[in-house]
Design a protein around this motif. Structure first.
Motif, PDB file in Angstrom:
ATOM      1  N   HIS A  38       0.812  -1.215   0.000  1.00  0.00           N
ATOM      2  CA  HIS A  38       0.000   0.000   0.000  1.00  0.00           C
ATOM      3  C   HIS A  38       0.849   1.270   0.000  1.00  0.00           C
ATOM      4  O   HIS A  38       0.296   2.366   0.007  1.00  0.00           O
ATOM      5  N   PHE A  39       2.183   1.127   0.004  1.00  0.00           N
ATOM      6  CA  PHE A  39       3.057   2.304  -0.075  1.00  0.00           C
ATOM      7  C   PHE A  39       2.811   3.022  -1.402  1.00  0.00           C
ATOM      8  O   PHE A  39       2.439   2.388  -2.391  1.00  0.00           O
ATOM      9  N   PRO A  40       3.044   4.335  -1.447  1.00  0.00           N
ATOM     10  CA  PRO A  40       2.900   5.037  -2.729  1.00  0.00           C
ATOM     11  C   PRO A  40       3.904   4.516  -3.752  1.00  0.00           C
ATOM     12  O   PRO A  40       5.002   4.063  -3.386  1.00  0.00           O
ATOM     13  N   ASN A  41       3.542   4.572  -5.033  1.00  0.00           N
ATOM     14  CA  ASN A  41       4.456   4.113  -6.087  1.00  0.00           C
ATOM     15  C   ASN A  41       5.767   4.885  -6.062  1.00  0.00           C
ATOM     16  O   ASN A  41       6.832   4.310  -6.254  1.00  0.00           O
ATOM     17  N   ILE A  42       5.680   6.179  -5.852  1.00  0.00           N
ATOM     18  CA  ILE A  42       6.871   7.024  -5.732  1.00  0.00           C
ATOM     19  C   ILE A  42       6.868   7.579  -4.317  1.00  0.00           C
ATOM     20  O   ILE A  42       5.973   8.325  -3.929  1.00  0.00           O
ATOM     21  N   GLY A  43       7.865   7.185  -3.546  1.00  0.00           N
ATOM     22  CA  GLY A  43       7.930   7.583  -2.150  1.00  0.00           C
ATOM     23  C   GLY A  43       8.672   8.894  -1.951  1.00  0.00           C
ATOM     24  O   GLY A  43       9.061   9.565  -2.897  1.00  0.00           O
ATOM     25  N   ASP A  44       8.883   9.231  -0.707  1.00  0.00           N
ATOM     26  CA  ASP A  44       9.583  10.442  -0.298  1.00  0.00           C
ATOM     27  C   ASP A  44      10.803  10.016   0.514  1.00  0.00           C
ATOM     28  O   ASP A  44      10.684   9.234   1.458  1.00  0.00           O
ATOM     29  N   ALA A  45      11.972  10.535   0.172  1.00  0.00           N
ATOM     30  CA  ALA A  45      13.212  10.159   0.856  1.00  0.00           C
ATOM     31  C   ALA A  45      13.231  10.606   2.311  1.00  0.00           C
ATOM     32  O   ALA A  45      13.991  10.068   3.109  1.00  0.00           O
ATOM     33  N   GLY A  46      12.385  11.542   2.702  1.00  0.00           N
ATOM     34  CA  GLY A  46      12.337  12.022   4.073  1.00  0.00           C
ATOM     35  C   GLY A  46      11.318  11.307   4.939  1.00  0.00           C
ATOM     36  O   GLY A  46      10.975  11.776   6.013  1.00  0.00           O
ATOM     37  N   VAL A  47      10.832  10.155   4.469  1.00  0.00           N
ATOM     38  CA  VAL A  47       9.792   9.422   5.189  1.00  0.00           C
ATOM     39  C   VAL A  47      10.242   7.988   5.438  1.00  0.00           C
ATOM     40  O   VAL A  47      10.821   7.349   4.560  1.00  0.00           O
ATOM     41  N   LEU A  48       9.991   7.496   6.654  1.00  0.00           N
ATOM     42  CA  LEU A  48      10.109   6.075   6.943  1.00  0.00           C
ATOM     43  C   LEU A  48       8.716   5.481   6.802  1.00  0.00           C
ATOM     44  O   LEU A  48       7.764   5.960   7.421  1.00  0.00           O
ATOM     45  N   TYR A  49       8.588   4.466   5.967  1.00  0.00           N
ATOM     46  CA  TYR A  49       7.306   3.818   5.724  1.00  0.00           C
ATOM     47  C   TYR A  49       7.243   2.550   6.561  1.00  0.00           C
ATOM     48  O   TYR A  49       8.165   1.730   6.517  1.00  0.00           O
ATOM     49  N   GLY A  50       6.178   2.403   7.336  1.00  0.00           N
ATOM     50  CA  GLY A  50       6.035   1.241   8.194  1.00  0.00           C
ATOM     51  C   GLY A  50       5.000   0.273   7.671  1.00  0.00           C
ATOM     52  O   GLY A  50       3.885   0.660   7.362  1.00  0.00           O
ATOM     53  N   ASP A  51       5.406  -0.995   7.541  1.00  0.00           N
ATOM     54  CA  ASP A  51       4.483  -2.076   7.220  1.00  0.00           C
ATOM     55  C   ASP A  51       4.060  -2.666   8.556  1.00  0.00           C
ATOM     56  O   ASP A  51       4.817  -3.396   9.195  1.00  0.00           O
TER      57      ASP A  51
END
Length: 85
Positions: A38-51
């Motif tokens: 469910h992460f965005p296709n293009i992420g942001d380098a300033g974000v940690l994405y948690g599964d």
């Protein structure tokens, strides 16, 4: 030692600020998702994405255009290869 301060925003994200900045990175935002799918296709380098299902953290690399796992539940480790010591 670098110390962290975290703040939970109303949107459910957590902003982390480092007391002693290392390199150019001074803060990261944490965004939880039910699954890495469910992460965005293009992420942001300033974000940690948690599964939150797999209990893993990911960072987005804009140069490679993909996510890398940077944190995992230590209970998922089944073996550690110590090399040829």
């Amino acid at each position: 030692m670098t110390t962290l301060k975290a703040h939970l925003s109303n949107s459910g994200s957590i902003r982390v600020k480092f007391a002693r900045p290392s390199a150019a990175l001074t803060h990261l935002e944490y965004l939880p998702f039910d699954s890495r799918f469910h992460f965005p296709n293009i992420g942001d380098a300033g974000v940690l994405y948690g599964d939150t299902t797999e209990n893993k953290l990911y960072r987005y690399d804009p140069d490679d255009g993909k996510y890398y796992c940077v944190g995992s539940d230590y209970n998922d480790i089944t073996a550690i290869d110590g090399g040829h010591a």
